[in-house]
Design an enzyme around this catalytic site. Structure first.
Site, short mmCIF file in Angstrom:
data_model
loop_
_atom_site.label_atom_id
_atom_site.label_comp_id
_atom_site.label_asym_id
_atom_site.label_seq_id
_atom_site.Cartn_x
_atom_site.Cartn_y
_atom_site.Cartn_z
N ARG A 15 16.66 -29.15 4.13
CA ARG A 15 15.72 -30.26 4.31
C ARG A 15 16.24 -31.51 3.60
NH1 ARG A 15 10.48 -27.18 2.15
NH2 ARG A 15 12.11 -26.23 0.90
N LYS A 75 13.73 -30.20 -3.24
CA LYS A 75 13.71 -29.12 -4.24
C LYS A 75 13.84 -29.68 -5.66
CE LYS A 75 13.35 -25.37 -3.24
NZ LYS A 75 12.14 -24.60 -2.84
N TYR A 94 9.28 -31.26 -5.06
CA TYR A 94 8.71 -29.99 -5.53
C TYR A 94 9.42 -29.64 -6.84
CZ TYR A 94 6.77 -28.94 -0.87
OH TYR A 94 6.07 -28.97 0.31
N HIS A 96 7.78 -26.94 -9.28
CA HIS A 96 7.39 -25.58 -9.67
C HIS A 96 7.86 -25.27 -11.09
CE1 HIS A 96 5.68 -24.61 -5.80
NE2 HIS A 96 6.76 -25.09 -5.21
N GLU A 118 3.69 -30.16 -5.48
CA GLU A 118 2.81 -28.99 -5.42
C GLU A 118 1.50 -29.16 -6.19
OE1 GLU A 118 5.79 -29.03 -6.86
OE2 GLU A 118 5.67 -28.17 -8.88
N ASP A 270 6.89 -15.52 -2.87
CA ASP A 270 7.12 -16.56 -3.87
C ASP A 270 6.10 -16.48 -5.01
OD1 ASP A 270 5.06 -17.38 -2.21
OD2 ASP A 270 5.51 -19.51 -2.45
N1 LIG Z 1 7.96 -17.48 1.43
C1 LIG Z 1 7.79 -18.77 1.73
O1 LIG Z 1 8.74 -19.44 2.12
C2 LIG Z 1 6.43 -19.39 1.63
C3 LIG Z 1 6.18 -20.64 2.23
C4 LIG Z 1 4.87 -21.16 2.17
C5 LIG Z 1 3.87 -20.45 1.49
N2 LIG Z 1 4.17 -19.25 0.89
C6 LIG Z 1 3.16 -18.43 0.17
O2 LIG Z 1 2.28 -17.81 1.10
C7 LIG Z 1 1.10 -17.42 0.38
C8 LIG Z 1 -0.14 -17.83 1.17
O3 LIG Z 1 -0.23 -19.25 1.20
P1 LIG Z 1 -1.44 -20.01 1.91
O4 LIG Z 1 -1.09 -21.45 1.92
O5 LIG Z 1 -1.79 -19.35 3.17
O6 LIG Z 1 -2.62 -19.77 0.85
P2 LIG Z 1 -4.18 -19.92 1.13
O7 LIG Z 1 -4.82 -20.12 -0.20
O8 LIG Z 1 -4.44 -20.90 2.22
O9 LIG Z 1 -4.60 -18.48 1.70
C9 LIG Z 1 -4.60 -17.31 0.94
C10 LIG Z 1 -5.69 -16.40 1.47
O10 LIG Z 1 -5.57 -15.12 0.81
C11 LIG Z 1 -6.87 -14.61 0.73
N3 LIG Z 1 -6.93 -13.46 -0.16
C12 LIG Z 1 -6.95 -13.42 -1.52
N4 LIG Z 1 -7.05 -12.13 -1.94
C13 LIG Z 1 -7.07 -11.36 -0.81
C14 LIG Z 1 -7.17 -9.95 -0.57
N5 LIG Z 1 -7.27 -9.09 -1.57
N6 LIG Z 1 -7.17 -9.52 0.71
C15 LIG Z 1 -7.06 -10.38 1.74
N7 LIG Z 1 -6.99 -11.71 1.57
C16 LIG Z 1 -7.01 -12.19 0.31
C17 LIG Z 1 -7.70 -15.81 0.30
O11 LIG Z 1 -9.08 -15.60 0.51
C18 LIG Z 1 -7.09 -16.92 1.16
O12 LIG Z 1 -7.82 -17.10 2.37
C19 LIG Z 1 1.22 -18.11 -0.99
O13 LIG Z 1 1.69 -17.17 -1.93
C20 LIG Z 1 2.24 -19.19 -0.76
O14 LIG Z 1 2.89 -19.58 -1.94
C21 LIG Z 1 5.44 -18.74 0.94
#
Ligand SMILES: NC(=O)c1ccc[n+]([C@@H]2O[C@H](COP(=O)([O-])OP(=O)(O)OC[C@H]3O[C@@H](n4cnc5c(N)ncnc54)[C@H](O)[C@@H]3O)[C@@H](O)[C@H]2O)c1
Length: 371
Positions: A15, A75, A94, A96, A118, A270
């Protein structure tokens, strides 16, 4: 203001922090933009496109860091970039910090104002500079799942949508936030059978109204998860508890319920991942196998679709870049709460409570709501 856009140097990062339209808007507002040579290439943007809209293309990152009053990137600064930061400079990216003490100390010592994407929080408590990356990762999770379900990738050899006479795939999505809802939308488009699980009833009610009929919106408890796992061809981990490690929803024992060749895409990796057997992987080696289940646990999924991610990110950052450039950081922080919330470090002080707490550092409460 002189605004600098260096090329990203972190591994697997394609990016860039600004689009040509950003250069044009800044230039129109009377600012000067320096873009490092080939900074946009990973996202398919040529130097000429920046230059046409008013950017000065600069050969070396050193020159950008030396001249720019504000650095706009993607980053966190890498160790090679730390010595280039200088006092009084604004860095908008970002960071972190809480995950990296060495980075925090380097930025603290440099004297820059660290404005972190963030932690920029809008009036409704949302994090608008994180949302687009969750949208990308959510949609991409199904694309990656489809790929790793193919037999040559060690998957079950399943086509997500099936064909007439053959059932489509069963997909379970744990967490129905931004990532989960975007994954469900794409999975539904593939005509798969989708189970979308969450514990937030308000969220479930809303999604029940808007999701297509091949998405079952379900309350997430151990029994439902167990039942889903035994049927699933693809599982997407998308849970988040803000500020905490992801809850472990699938332990090693539960994994044994899954079919051989099934695939897990643990997007929440993450934050530690929501599957016990997950461990972080990279785009160059994205998967590994435990109990015959393919695990994909790439921590920076959006990096692989650099062009889409760059556009999605810059769409939401540019407005804030302009606010900071036009007002200067002190007035922007005074007048705009989201900017104040985004400042993690200023004048060699940590101004974000979570970062200070993470490393037992003194907390400077100048931007604290509760102060
Ligand atoms: N790997 C990557 O490249 C990447 C990229 C973007 C986001 N992410 C990660 O993805 C994850 C989700 O992000 P998001 O933006 O959707 O967050 P978000 O807060 O929009 O959604 C998270 C959801 O999880 C639910 N939740 C919590 N505990 C739960 C359980 N026990 N059972 C079921 N659901 C439950 C919450 O109610 C919420 O609706 C985060 O950890 C974020 O950092 C990773």
């Amino acid at each position: 203001m002189i605004v600098g856009v260096p090329k990203e140097i972190k591994r697997d990062e394609y990016r860039v922090g600004m689009l040509p339209v950003g250069v044009e808007e800044l230039t129109r507002a009377g600012h000067r933009v320096l873009v490092e040579k080939s900074a946009g290439l990973g996202s398919g943007i040529r130097d000429q496109e920046y230059a046409t809209h008013g950017a000065t293309i600069v050969e070396k990152a050193e020159q950008i860091y030396a001249e720019a009053e504000m650095i706009v990137k993607v980053k966190e600064p890498q160790p090679r970039e730390w010595p280039l930061l200088h006092a009084g400079q604004i860095v908008f990216t970002y960071f972190h910090f809480a995950a990296d003490e060495a980075l925090t100390r380097a930025v603290l010592d440099s004297g820059v104002t660290a404005v972190a994407y963030e932690t920029l929080r809008d009036g409704r408590g949302r994090l608008p500079l994180l949302t687009p990356m969750s949208e990308v990762a959510g949609r991409m999770s199904i694309q990656e799942g489809a790929k790793y379900l193919e037999r040559p990738q060690m998957g079950r050899g399943i086509l997500l949508g099936g064909v007439p006479g053959v059932a489509p795939a069963n997909i379970t999505i744990l967490g129905a936030g931004v990532v989960g809802a975007n994954a469900a939308k794409i999975a539904a488009g593939f005509q798969a059978n989708v189970g979308l699980l969450d514990i937030n009833m308000e969220r479930l009610r809303y999604l029940d109204d808007v999701m297509p009929p091949n998405v079952d919106v379900l309350f997430s408890d151990r029994h439902t998860i167990r039942e889903q796992l035994s049927r699933a061809d693809l599982v997407v981990g998308a849970v988040l508890i803000p500020g905490a490690k992801a809850p472990r929803l699938i332990d090693h024992e539960l994994l044994k319920l899954m079919k051989p060749g099934a695939v897990i895409i643990d997007v929440a990796i993450d934050q530690g991942g929501c599957i016990e057997t997950s461990r972080p992987t990279t785009h160059s080696e994205p998967t590994f196998i435990v109990e015959e289940v393919v695990h994909y646990c790439v921590t920076n999924m959006p990096g692989a679709v650099g062009r889409t991610s760059t556009y999605a990110l810059c769409n939401v950052t540019l407005g804030w870049v302009l606010q900071i450039a036009n007002r200067g950081i002190s007035a922007a922080a005074r007048d705009l709460r989201p900017i104040a919330k985004a400042i993690n470090i200023m004048d060699n002080h940590v101004t974000n409570r979570a970062v200070a707490d993470a490393f037992g550092m003194p907390f400077d409460a100048r931007f604290d709501d509760e102060a």
